[in-house]
Scaffold this motif. Structure first.
Motif, short mmCIF file in Angstrom:
data_model
loop_
_atom_site.label_atom_id
_atom_site.label_comp_id
_atom_site.label_asym_id
_atom_site.label_seq_id
_atom_site.Cartn_x
_atom_site.Cartn_y
_atom_site.Cartn_z
N ARG A 142 0.82 -1.21 0.00
CA ARG A 142 0.00 0.00 0.00
C ARG A 142 0.86 1.27 0.00
NH1 ARG A 142 -3.50 -2.87 4.24
NH2 ARG A 142 -5.00 -3.96 2.93
N GLY A 143 1.95 1.22 -0.76
CA GLY A 143 2.81 2.39 -0.92
C GLY A 143 3.73 2.69 0.25
N ARG A 144 3.86 1.74 1.18
CA ARG A 144 4.72 1.96 2.35
C ARG A 144 5.56 0.71 2.62
NH1 ARG A 144 -0.26 4.47 3.99
NH2 ARG A 144 0.13 6.66 4.42
N TRP A 145 6.82 0.96 3.00
CA TRP A 145 7.68 -0.16 3.39
C TRP A 145 7.19 -0.71 4.73
CZ3 TRP A 145 10.98 -2.74 0.53
CH2 TRP A 145 11.54 -2.12 -0.60
N ARG A 146 7.19 -2.03 4.83
CA ARG A 146 6.86 -2.68 6.10
C ARG A 146 7.85 -3.81 6.33
NH1 ARG A 146 3.08 -7.32 5.97
NH2 ARG A 146 3.12 -8.08 3.85
N LEU A 147 8.16 -4.04 7.57
CA LEU A 147 9.06 -5.11 7.98
C LEU A 147 8.25 -6.05 8.86
CD1 LEU A 147 12.68 -4.82 9.11
CD2 LEU A 147 11.09 -6.05 10.54
N GLU A 183 5.02 -6.94 13.09
CA GLU A 183 5.16 -6.08 11.92
C GLU A 183 5.42 -4.63 12.32
OE1 GLU A 183 2.29 -4.58 8.27
OE2 GLU A 183 1.88 -6.50 9.20
N HIS A 184 6.23 -3.96 11.49
CA HIS A 184 6.50 -2.53 11.67
C HIS A 184 6.33 -1.84 10.32
CE1 HIS A 184 8.38 1.15 13.12
NE2 HIS A 184 9.04 1.17 11.98
N ALA A 200 13.78 -1.14 13.98
CA ALA A 200 12.44 -1.73 13.88
C ALA A 200 12.44 -3.17 14.38
CB ALA A 200 11.95 -1.67 12.43
N LEU A 201 13.46 -3.93 14.02
CA LEU A 201 13.56 -5.31 14.51
C LEU A 201 13.64 -5.33 16.04
CD1 LEU A 201 16.01 -6.94 11.96
CD2 LEU A 201 13.65 -7.65 12.42
#
Length: 94
Positions: free
Chosen positions: A12-17, A30-31, A48-49
Motif C-alpha cells: 500500500r505504498g509503504r515499506w513494512r518489515l 510487523e513494523h 524496527a527489529l
C-alpha cells in the motif's frame, strides 16, 4: 536459539518489515515505516527489529529478491522483497 526470517516489502505504498512465524495462528510481528521513499536504512531496519523483539543473527546479511505483483505476467510491476535471518533479541524482557 531459534531463528526466524524477517522480510521487508512495500505494501500500500509503504515499506513494512515483518517476522515470519510458521505453524501458528498468531499475528506476525510487523513494523510500518510509513513511506515508500527513501528505502529504510540499515539502522532503521535494525531499530524496527529491536522494537519487535528481534535482532539479526550474527553474520546475517540482507538479501533482495525481485518478484511481480501479478504472477506469470512479465509486464507486471516489480515487487522487491528483502530478507534477513533473525533471532529473538537477547536483551528482550521475558
Amino acid at each position: 536459539m531459534k531463528t526466524f526470517t524477517a522480510q521487508m516489502s512495500v505494501r500500500r505504498g509503504r515499506w513494512r518489515l515483518y517476522v515470519v512465524l510458521f505453524n501458528t495462528a498468531e499475528r506476525w510481528p510487523e513494523h510500518c515505516f510509513g513511506r515508500a521513499l527513501p528505502v529504510p536504512t540499515f539502522t532503521e531496519r535494525a531499530d524496527a527489529l529491536s522494537l519487535l523483539g528481534f535482532e539479526p543473527e550474527p553474520g546475517a546479511e540482507w538479501t533482495w529478491t525481485e518478484d511481480t505483483e501479478i504472477p506469470d505476467d512479465p509486464a507486471s510491476a516489480v515487487v522487491l522483497i528483502a530478507a534477513l535471518t533473525v533471532r529473538s533479541w537477547t536483551g528482550a524482557l521475558s
